[in-house]
Design a protein around this motif. Structure first.
Motif, short mmCIF file in Angstrom:
data_model
loop_
_atom_site.label_atom_id
_atom_site.label_comp_id
_atom_site.label_asym_id
_atom_site.label_seq_id
_atom_site.Cartn_x
_atom_site.Cartn_y
_atom_site.Cartn_z
N ALA A 181 0.94 -1.34 0.06
CA ALA A 181 -0.13 0.13 0.16
C ALA A 181 0.93 1.36 -0.10
N GLY A 182 0.20 2.15 -0.46
CA GLY A 182 1.13 3.65 -0.51
C GLY A 182 0.60 4.42 -1.45
N ASN A 183 1.04 5.89 -1.41
CA ASN A 183 1.15 6.78 -2.31
C ASN A 183 2.15 7.43 -2.94
N GLU A 184 2.27 8.45 -3.43
CA GLU A 184 3.30 9.05 -3.93
C GLU A 184 4.53 9.68 -3.08
N TYR A 185 4.23 9.52 -1.71
CA TYR A 185 5.26 9.79 -0.81
C TYR A 185 5.50 8.72 0.23
N LEU A 186 4.64 7.78 0.36
CA LEU A 186 4.98 6.55 1.16
C LEU A 186 4.53 5.23 0.58
N GLN A 187 5.34 4.37 0.70
CA GLN A 187 5.09 3.00 0.20
C GLN A 187 5.53 1.96 1.32
N TYR A 188 4.36 1.18 1.38
CA TYR A 188 4.62 -0.24 2.69
C TYR A 188 4.54 -1.36 1.89
N SER A 189 5.27 -2.30 2.06
CA SER A 189 5.32 -3.62 1.61
C SER A 189 5.69 -4.72 2.68
N GLY A 190 5.04 -5.63 2.98
CA GLY A 190 5.31 -6.65 4.00
C GLY A 190 4.61 -7.98 3.67
N VAL A 191 5.54 -9.00 4.06
CA VAL A 191 5.05 -10.54 4.06
C VAL A 191 5.29 -11.15 5.29
N PHE A 192 4.19 -11.96 5.44
CA PHE A 192 4.05 -12.76 6.64
C PHE A 192 4.17 -14.26 6.28
N PHE A 193 4.81 -15.36 6.57
CA PHE A 193 5.18 -16.61 5.71
C PHE A 193 5.26 -17.53 6.99
N THR A 194 4.94 -18.93 6.61
CA THR A 194 4.77 -19.93 7.52
C THR A 194 4.76 -21.22 6.80
N THR A 195 5.55 -22.20 7.29
CA THR A 195 5.82 -23.48 6.79
C THR A 195 5.73 -24.60 7.92
#
Length: 637
Positions: A181-195
């Motif tokens: 998520a984000g706009n022209e000033y701030l961008q966030y990316s996240g991943v949560f994973f499990t196996t």
């Protein structure tokens, strides 16, 4: 020392006059692509990138599997995903193939390797395979190339998320959540994973001459990778990345051993990066820093019921690295880059007798010339290490487009080096503190010809010839009952890589096919002592003479079918013994159900559809035919 300081000052100050000039460029370019992504180090080198769609829709959350299905690489698996997996390019081996995250190396200080089977492939939106990564850019340990992992921001308004859940053979569960998520000033990316998996497949033990089922093979992993990108102003960008992960694996017995094994390994990693960029139309200044803390605990009991450990080993690898880089556009055709790097590497291992530490500092400069049909560069690197002498490094390469952009020629050459691992140097009663770094050179040339290039169809073929020499190659040799590493031999890595790509895109269907064949002549060319003369001319261990892969992909309406076929010739694991050649076929099918702002992707795959019995590492059995079914949900706002 005075001479070294003068050289470093030159590397940093050489470009300052042009920096101080007034900047009067009236062309307004996007802030992220001000330099049109100048390539200071990779002109002339073979480089493959995995597109974000492939990463996003892959049914695997295992980087080793994703890479092996995307290119012809040499893979060494010690079992299923919970076990170690390493990838090498062109026979260089895992310790000579560097893995980078956001520009910082992840290879452990202790053994020089990085286990790719525990890295989540969906933790990044950019993955590149540098087959002949320059030592001026990457530093130590790139005879086998490099793998780059990055998250690149969009800096536009968007919000999306995806959820993956899968179940497969051996009671294997996988799950992940990706949020962007984000706009022209701030961008966030996240991943949560499990196996989590029992990993209890059946195999035939040809040493004990009986059918067995794996015991003590359970594994699980969980973690998260988080990224924040900030546009602080028109000219300032910042990035903060954090990676935390825990892996717990029971280690099953080797072939011929008592299957009631009682070994376990726990890995815990904490990694963080921070960067700050100042960008103007002609100038870009970047500061980056990283902190990497990898902890490993290995335990062993005589029997599973025992209350005492026969082995309790803790390994801590820690590094802190800083980088200050200046990139300058001198004119419309010339670009200049200069960089200063500093690194502290630490390892604490009981078998070292205490904490070991190395410090290094490096100065790098590069010059690139670029016009419509030609791009070329030359780069230099000088590094000082607290333990040993590092040679002066230089690299040069070019790309040249001919025949109305249909024929692309390229070539690159440069010298390389690899410093000894801490295990090589400091292992009490085994290591050798007098080791010297490996040194040598690497070169390649090649071309790509595009036969057809239309909106609906494309056909192209590529060929690459490569040749590398490793002097003072470090090899472990027996001296009585004890093995020691020595600068024993000279090795040559040479070969040919050929691939063909076909793409047909119509309104109702699309076809993508990739076919490739590699010929590897990775061998010992000479030795420096009489004990190893019989190895001269011998193929390096676990490197096949040739390998073939075929990857057709068919899409029809909302259906997608993908095949991956891979063949490897026999591989030596000793001077006279080999592992059998093998052929593998993986099949995956996906069905997409689209809605207004979301979609479901229901998929399934069959691994090793031919039910092949094979080994990639001696005495480590691999599963026969197995399956996985999954469901993915994508939502966009």
């Amino acid at each position: 020392m005075k001479r070294q300081l003068i050289v470093l000052l030159w590397l940093l100050i050489a470009s300052m006059p042009s920096v101080c000039q007034s900047v009067n460029d009236t062309v307004r370019l996007d802030i992220v692509s001000v330099f049109a992504k100048p390539n200071f180090f990779n002109d002339g080198a073979k480089r493959e990138t995995i597109d974000s769609l492939t990463i996003q829709t892959s049914l695997s959350n295992n980087l080793s599997e994703l890479l092996s299905h995307s290119s012809s690489l040499i893979v060494k698996n010690y079992g299923t995903e919970g076990m170690s997996s390493s990838i090498s390019l062109r026979g260089g081996g895992a310790t000579r193939t560097q893995v980078q995250w956001e520009g910082f190396p992840l290879n452990a200080n202790s053994n020089g390797e990085q286990n790719l089977s525990i890295i989540p492939s969906n933790g990044f939106n950019f993955i590149a395979i540098d087959h002949s990564a320059s030592a001026t850019n990457f530093g130590s340990g790139t005879y086998g190339g490099a793998i780059e992992l990055k998250t690149i921001p969009l800096f536009r308004k968007h919000a999306n998320a995806s959820f993956l859940a899968s179940y497969g053979s051996f009671n294997t569960f996988k799950g992940s959540i990706n949020v962007n998520a984000g706009n022209e000033y701030l961008q966030y990316s996240g991943v949560f994973f499990t196996t989590k998996s029992d990993s209890d497949f059946e195999y035939y033990d040809y040493v004990r001459l009986e059918d067995c089922k794996r015991k003590n093979a359970e594994y699980q992993k969980f973690g998260t990778i988080q990224n924040l990108h900030f546009k602080l102003s028109e000219h300032w960008l910042a990035h903060l990345g954090v990676w935390y992960q825990v892996n717990q694996s029971n280690l099953p017995a080797l072939l011929g051993s008592n299957p009631n094994n009682a070994e376990k390994q726990t890995d815990s990693v904490f990694r963080a990066v921070f960067s700050l960029k100042m960008i103007y139309p002609k100038t870009k200044l970047t500061y980056k820093t990283s902190y990497i803390d990898d902890y490993e605990l290995y335990t062993k009991k005589i029997t599973p019921e025992a209350t005492q450990y026969s082995t309790y080993s803790e390994i801590l690898n820690r590094s802190n690295m800083h980088s200050l880089q200046l990139q300058q556009r001198i004119s419309s055709k010339f670009y200049f880059s200069t960089e200063l790097q500093g690194k502290i590497a630490i390892a604490e291992v009981g078998d070292y007798g205490g904490k070991k530490k190395e410090n290094s500092i490096a100065g790098i400069s590069a010059l690139q010339y670029k016009n419509t049909n030609f791009a070329g560069n030359i780069s230099i690197r000088k590094e000082w290490n607290s333990q040993y002498h590092i040679p002066f490094i230089c690299n040069a390469g070019f790309d040249y487009a001919l025949l109305a952009q249909k024929l692309q020629l390229r070539a690159s050459v440069g010298n390389k080096y690899r410093t000894p691992t801490f295990n090589d140097l400091y292992w009490i009663a085994w290591g050798n503190p007098d080791l010297k770094p490996e040194y040598g050179f690497a070169g390649e040339c090649g071309g790509e010809y595009t036969f057809i290039s239309k909106d609906s169809a494309k056909l192209s073929s590529e060929i690459t010839l490569f040749h590398s020499v490793i002097n003072d190659m470090i090899m472990w040799e027996p001296q009585g009952a004890v093995w020691h590493p020595n600068n024993t031999a000279q090795a040559v890595l040479q070969g040919i890589e050929i691939s063909t790509n076909i793409t047909i895109a119509k309104q109702k269907y699309s076809i993508r096919n990739k076919f490739g064949v590699n010929f590897n002549n990775a061998h010992i060319s000479k030795t420096y002592n009489n004990n190893s003369k019989e190895e001269v001319g011998h193929q390096l261990y676990y490197v096949p003479k040739s390998e073939v892969f075929f990857n057709p992909n068919f899409s029809f309406y909302n259906w997608n079918i993908s095949l991956f076929a891979h063949y490897e010739t026999k591989r030596y694991y000793s001077l006279t013994k080999t592992l059998d050649d093998y052929f593998l076929l993986d099949i995956s099918v996906q069905k997409t159900l689209s809605f207004k702002n979301s979609k479901f992707v229901i998929g399934g795959k069959i691994n090793n559809a031919t039910n092949t019995v094979y080994e990639q590492i001696r005495s480590y059995p691999l599963p026969k035919r197995n399956y996985e079914i999954s469901i993915q949900y994508f939502i966009n706002s």
